[in-house]
Scaffold this motif. Structure first.
Motif, mmCIF file in Angstrom:
data_model
loop_
_atom_site.group_PDB
_atom_site.id
_atom_site.type_symbol
_atom_site.label_atom_id
_atom_site.label_comp_id
_atom_site.label_asym_id
_atom_site.label_seq_id
_atom_site.Cartn_x
_atom_site.Cartn_y
_atom_site.Cartn_z
ATOM 1 N N LEU A 204 -30.484 -89.746 -2.155
ATOM 2 C CA LEU A 204 -31.282 -90.952 -2.357
ATOM 3 C C LEU A 204 -30.734 -91.843 -3.469
ATOM 4 C CD1 LEU A 204 -34.777 -89.323 -1.891
ATOM 5 C CD2 LEU A 204 -33.619 -90.877 -0.323
ATOM 6 N N GLU A 205 -29.854 -91.314 -4.286
ATOM 7 C CA GLU A 205 -29.274 -92.121 -5.361
ATOM 8 C C GLU A 205 -28.044 -92.878 -4.887
ATOM 9 O OE1 GLU A 205 -30.606 -92.233 -8.524
ATOM 10 O OE2 GLU A 205 -32.223 -90.935 -7.844
ATOM 11 N N SER A 241 -23.589 -97.235 -4.808
ATOM 12 C CA SER A 241 -25.056 -97.320 -4.889
ATOM 13 C C SER A 241 -25.605 -97.545 -3.479
ATOM 14 C CB SER A 241 -25.449 -98.483 -5.797
ATOM 15 O OG SER A 241 -25.250 -99.697 -5.109
ATOM 16 N N GLU A 243 -27.222 -99.965 -2.270
ATOM 17 C CA GLU A 243 -26.983 -101.333 -1.799
ATOM 18 C C GLU A 243 -25.549 -101.542 -1.321
ATOM 19 O OE1 GLU A 243 -28.133 -104.382 -4.500
ATOM 20 O OE2 GLU A 243 -30.217 -103.709 -4.626
ATOM 21 N N GLY B 22 -28.621 -106.977 -8.218
ATOM 22 C CA GLY B 22 -28.416 -105.605 -7.741
ATOM 23 C C GLY B 22 -26.947 -105.282 -7.704
ATOM 24 N N SER B 23 -26.635 -104.064 -7.268
ATOM 25 C CA SER B 23 -25.230 -103.655 -7.250
ATOM 26 C C SER B 23 -24.441 -104.367 -6.161
ATOM 27 C CB SER B 23 -25.126 -102.139 -7.071
ATOM 28 O OG SER B 23 -25.930 -101.731 -6.001
ATOM 29 N N TYR B 50 -34.756 -102.525 -0.050
ATOM 30 C CA TYR B 50 -34.407 -101.921 -1.341
ATOM 31 C C TYR B 50 -35.074 -102.649 -2.505
ATOM 32 C CZ TYR B 50 -30.635 -99.224 0.861
ATOM 33 O OH TYR B 50 -29.916 -98.353 1.638
ATOM 34 N N ARG B 51 -34.703 -103.926 -2.656
ATOM 35 C CA ARG B 51 -35.102 -104.616 -3.892
ATOM 36 C C ARG B 51 -36.598 -104.934 -3.935
ATOM 37 N NH1 ARG B 51 -30.027 -108.814 -4.880
ATOM 38 N NH2 ARG B 51 -28.401 -107.198 -4.728
ATOM 39 N N ALA B 106 -37.657 -82.604 -2.518
ATOM 40 C CA ALA B 106 -36.586 -83.276 -3.276
ATOM 41 C C ALA B 106 -36.688 -84.790 -3.236
ATOM 42 C CB ALA B 106 -35.228 -82.845 -2.735
ATOM 43 N N THR B 107 -37.745 -85.332 -2.633
ATOM 44 C CA THR B 107 -37.831 -86.791 -2.515
ATOM 45 C C THR B 107 -39.077 -87.318 -3.235
ATOM 46 O OG1 THR B 107 -39.115 -86.629 -0.482
ATOM 47 C CG2 THR B 107 -36.725 -86.730 -0.244
ATOM 48 N N PHE B 175 -34.062 -86.332 -12.389
ATOM 49 C CA PHE B 175 -34.218 -87.696 -11.879
ATOM 50 C C PHE B 175 -35.676 -88.127 -11.977
ATOM 51 C CE2 PHE B 175 -30.208 -86.692 -9.744
ATOM 52 C CZ PHE B 175 -29.491 -87.812 -10.104
ATOM 53 N N SER B 180 -36.934 -93.202 -12.453
ATOM 54 C CA SER B 180 -35.945 -94.037 -11.777
ATOM 55 C C SER B 180 -36.588 -94.707 -10.573
ATOM 56 C CB SER B 180 -34.771 -93.163 -11.326
ATOM 57 O OG SER B 180 -33.909 -93.914 -10.512
ATOM 58 N N ALA B 182 -34.347 -96.108 -8.341
ATOM 59 C CA ALA B 182 -33.198 -96.269 -7.452
ATOM 60 C C ALA B 182 -33.358 -95.552 -6.118
ATOM 61 C CB ALA B 182 -31.928 -95.769 -8.153
ATOM 62 N N ALA B 183 -34.181 -94.511 -6.079
ATOM 63 C CA ALA B 183 -34.267 -93.711 -4.850
ATOM 64 C C ALA B 183 -35.266 -94.283 -3.839
ATOM 65 C CB ALA B 183 -34.661 -92.283 -5.203
ATOM 66 N N ARG B 185 -36.871 -96.313 -0.920
ATOM 67 C CA ARG B 185 -36.462 -97.012 0.299
ATOM 68 C C ARG B 185 -37.743 -97.416 1.014
ATOM 69 N NH1 ARG B 185 -32.526 -95.212 -1.715
ATOM 70 N NH2 ARG B 185 -30.693 -94.220 -0.824
#
Lengths: 314, 329
Positions: A204-205, A241, A243, B22-23, B50-51, B106-107, B175, B180, B182-183, B185
């Protein structure tokens, strides 16, 4: 051949003399001496009990050579690893012969190893080094390499075989692997030449590729065209990442995806960017997990089969 | 209201930056296209899957933790109190570690029910211990704080033992404990956590007047017709909803519940309704700014929002303590 080696070994024992064979292994009454990353190690001539420390390359090699495994590490439920281990069948057979779990993977338990009274310990060099003295007090230790240090599984297989007098079996295993690799290379020559492939890890990262992993090495052995993500990684690793997923693997026509848990695999399939990858759209994707990052002949042959399945989908 | 408007503007800026940065570099026009349903599929996925969920999660989590901090500080009459003080965070942590070690979860979505149950269990345990330790039927704030410290230490030790026994669990847990976004979705996690956070926010707003009275002491509170035990239980329930929802969205974020209420108090004073409102807005803004900063500092990789918050929060909190202590009594 194995019998003749045994006869030779017996003769050596009877006469009390020492000899150095063609692989550089010195055989004496005390056993066989091999040169390892930890220096010369002398292994008893007769081995009744072997313990492994890491659970992938070391375990695979011991099982492949048919050595008497008595103790090994295991993955706990927290890892969530859902796929069957490549070495599952061999491990089941070893368990029937008395092999048992000694400790969680990455949680080496010296007391449990001592209680198993092994004649030989085989483990990853980086695991062995910090506890070398304690392990050597229990039994001789043969260190094996990893994908990080450039030591191939074939080199380690031969090392353990030299130490245990199973050289013939080792050469048979390597030859069988080479034959299967050549067969796949011939059968899928067109796909191999035309289709860029990526062997990536998904969580997920984000995603990552790593040059020395067994899947990547085997793709290289086959002469596969690796995707741009692998070129970004060079001789090291590259992380992307979430994205960046589409940008990183857009050129890949086929994907070996390492997703340890079912949750991660489900997330990958639901992931909006991952779903847009050309390989995903063409269903040219095979799932695997971290248990194929590293291994010996059984795992390597398993990865070859996965790659063949992958090219079947291209 | 006059003080809320600038806060809302700051939050709006943070939210816009969170969607823009973002990245994967996307132009503002591309982002706008994606938001309005146009543009290429990659941009639509990046922005909408994502964002945007990440922004909503940061907003909810930050607001919830800041408001939980206000409620905790009000009930304990201690401005150094944070949502972790009453065993809520420790309860969540031990439940999440059990989820990882025993059930292989794990999520973030998988952690949700465990985080909530653990938060509630930790809170109930502290309340029971506090009441048992008190000579009165309703535990005093000091007794609750002591019970919270004891229970948190106990649960923290249990968490530590579980993690020491299992390094793979530690890898997954870190994590979560760092915090965080980032994970995330899509909206699955947000959709589950949002009702709890909104319920907590509404409960906190309805609880504002009671918090004002609690600050005057139990005897005065009783004299004004308040029931201290009922008020405390309402407060604990509010904190559980808020912290449970927040950790489900973004893990265990430090300092938001401590720094934001203290900073806002400098502007609004001690009256709880404006304090709660502005804390919610600025807690959300701080979390989003920290998340955006984490995306920029090591671009194209990311620093977890929890790490950035700790880097910002530590010095800010020290400055606040110094400033507060220098003010005349």
């Amino acid at each position: 051949m194995r019998r003749s080696v045994a006869v030779l070994a017996s003769l050596s024992l009877l006469t009390g003399c020492s000899a150095t064979n063609e692989t550089g292994t010195a055989e004496t009454t005390a056993g066989r001496t091999v040169a390892t990353a930890l220096g010369d190690v002398t292994v008893p001539g007769a081995i009744d009990s072997v313990v492994v420390l890491e659970g992938r390359r070391d375990l695979d090699i011991v099982l492949s050579l048919g050595l008497p495994l008595t103790g090994y590490p295991y993955e706990g439920p927290e890892t969530g690893i859902a796929l069957e281990l490549p070495i599952a069948a061999a491990l089941t057979a070893a368990k029937a012969q008395g092999a048992r779990r000694l400790f969680l993977a990455d949680e080496i338990n010296i007391e449990a190893i001592a209680a198993a009274t092994p004649d030989l310990i085989v483990g990853r060099l980086e695991d062995v080094e910090p506890i070398k003295a304690q392990l050597q007090a229990i039994a001789p230790v043969i260190p094996v390499g990893t994908h990080d240090d450039g030591q191939t599984w074939q080199q380690d297989l031969r090392l353990v075989a030299d130490a245990t007098g199973t050289q013939t079996r080792a050469e048979e295993l390597i030859s069988a692997f080479d034959t299967r690799r050549d067969e796949i290379a011939r059968t899928y020559a067109t796909q191999i030449a035309a289709t860029p492939v990526a062997a990536l890890g998904y969580d997920l990262e984000g995603t990552e590729v790593e040059s020395g992993r067994l899947q990547t090495v085997i793709l290289e052995n086959l002469g596969a065209t690796l995707s741009a993500a692998h070129r970004t990684a060079g001789d090291d690793a590259a992380e992307f990442s979430p994205e960046q997923t589409l940008e990183a693997y857009r050129d890949a026509g086929a994907l070996l995806v390492m997703a340890d848990t079912d949750d991660e695999w489900a997330a990958a399939q639901k992931d909006a960017l991952f779903a847009q990858l050309p390989a995903m759209r063409a269903n040219a994707v095979i799932r695997t997990d971290k248990m194929t990052h590293e291994g010996g002949p059984i795992t390597a042959t398993h990865v070859l089969d996965l790659v063949a399945q992958l090219y079947d989908r291209v | 209201m006059r003080r809320l408007v600038p806060g809302v503007l700051v939050l709006a800026v943070a939210a816009v930056l969170s969607v823009l940065i973002g990245s994967r570099t996307l132009s503002p026009a591309t982002v706008l296209d994606a938001l309005t349903g146009g543009g290429d599929a990659e941009a639509v996925a990046v922005v909408l899957e994502y964002r945007l969920p990440r922004t909503v999660a940061g907003l909810l989590g930050g607001a919830a933790l800041a408001v939980a901090g206000v409620v905790m500080q009000g009930h304990t009459r201690n401005r150094l109190a944070d949502p972790g003080l009453l065993g809520v965070s420790a309860g969540s942590a031990v439940a999440v570690v059990l989820a990882i070690t025993v059930f292989g979860v794990a999520t973030p979505a998988g952690f949700l029910p465990f985080a909530f149950t653990g938060a509630a269990a930790g809170c109930v345990l502290v309340t029971v211990v506090g009441m048992a330790a008190s000579r009165r039927r309703d535990a005093s704030p000091a007794t609750l704080v002591l019970a919270g410290a004891a229970v948190s230490a106990l649960l923290g030790a249990a968490t530590g033992v579980l993690l020491l026994l299992d390094s793979a669990a530690l890898s997954t847990y870190r994590f979560w404990t760092v915090g965080s976004l980032a994970a995330l979705r899509g909206y699955d996690t947000v959709a589950v956590a949002a009702p709890f956070v909104l319920a907590g926010l509404i409960l906190a707003a309805g609880h504002a007047r009671a918090l004002d009275v609690v600050g005057l002491g139990d005897d005065v509170s009783r004299g004004l017709g308040r029931h201290p035990l009922r008020t405390r239980l309402t407060g604990l329930c509010t904190v559980t909803l808020l912290v449970g929802g927040a950790v489900a969205c973004c893990g265990s974020l430090a300092f938001v519940g401590l720094v934001v209420p203290n900073a806002v108090r400098l502007v609004t004073g001690g009256t709880h309704l404006p304090l709660l409102g502005l804390s919610a807005v600025l807690g959300a803004a701080l979390t989003l700014f920290a998340d955006v900063t984490g995306r920029l500092l090591v671009h194209p990789a990311e620093l977890p929002v929890g790490v950035v918050l700790s880097l910002i929060g530590g010095p800010v909190f020290i400055a606040l303590v110094i400033r507060t202590n220098r003010r005349p009594a």
